[in-house]
Write an enzyme that holds these catalytic residues in place. Structure first.
Site, PDB file in Angstrom:
ATOM      1  N   CYS A   1      14.387 -85.136  -9.454  1.00  0.00           N
ATOM      2  CA  CYS A   1      15.500 -85.442  -8.865  1.00  0.00           C
ATOM      3  C   CYS A   1      16.461 -86.073 -10.157  1.00  0.00           C
ATOM      4  O   CYS A   1      16.054 -87.216 -10.587  1.00  0.00           O
ATOM      5  CB  CYS A   1      15.452 -86.376  -7.899  1.00  0.00           C
ATOM      6  SG  CYS A   1      16.896 -87.298  -7.597  1.00  0.00           S
TER       7      CYS A   1
ATOM      8  N   CYS B   1      18.237 -89.456  -9.767  1.00  0.00           N
ATOM      9  CA  CYS B   1      17.028 -90.406  -9.553  1.00  0.00           C
ATOM     10  C   CYS B   1      16.874 -91.027 -11.044  1.00  0.00           C
ATOM     11  O   CYS B   1      16.758 -92.243 -11.336  1.00  0.00           O
ATOM     12  CB  CYS B   1      15.770 -89.951  -9.093  1.00  0.00           C
ATOM     13  SG  CYS B   1      15.967 -89.492  -7.480  1.00  0.00           S
TER      14      CYS B   1
END
Length: 111
Positions: free
Chosen positions: A31, A34
């Site tokens: 991700c 993230c």
């Protein structure tokens, strides 16, 4: 400062049983947002260490906890106070916005 990691096995002790509010970052290696929010959270963890704990939980490696809190998108940040979730946000956001949101929730929770 590195953020401490929590797992399905340690979630109760390191998040729910804490006296201070705990912000949990549900993330995954794949991700990109993230990874963008991690340095912001590390700064906040250092600046607010007296009032707030920040933990990271890899959702891919700890699906039980992610499922229990209905985490569907990453990153998801959930603030826990007294063992209960009191605020959730999805996606990366600038530090100033994140701090403003956290401060508003923490101030409301004190009343």
């Amino acid at each position: 400062m590195s953020l401490s990691v929590v797992t399905d096995e340690t979630f109760q002790e390191l998040v729910l049983d804490q006296d201070k509010p705990v912000l949990v970052d549900f993330w995954a290696q794949w991700c990109p947002p993230c990874h963008m929010i991690t340095p912001v959270l590390a700064e906040i963890a250092e600046e607010r260490a007296d009032a707030l704990i920040i933990r990271k939980l890899n959702s891919d490696e700890n699906p039980l906890t992610a499922r229990n809190y209905q985490v569907m998108s990453l990153p998801t940040l959930i603030l826990f106070r007294g063992g209960s979730p009191v605020w959730t946000t999805v996606g990366a956001r600038p530090k100033a916005r994140l701090l403003a949101d956290l401060d508003a929730v923490l101030e409301t929770a004190r009343v």
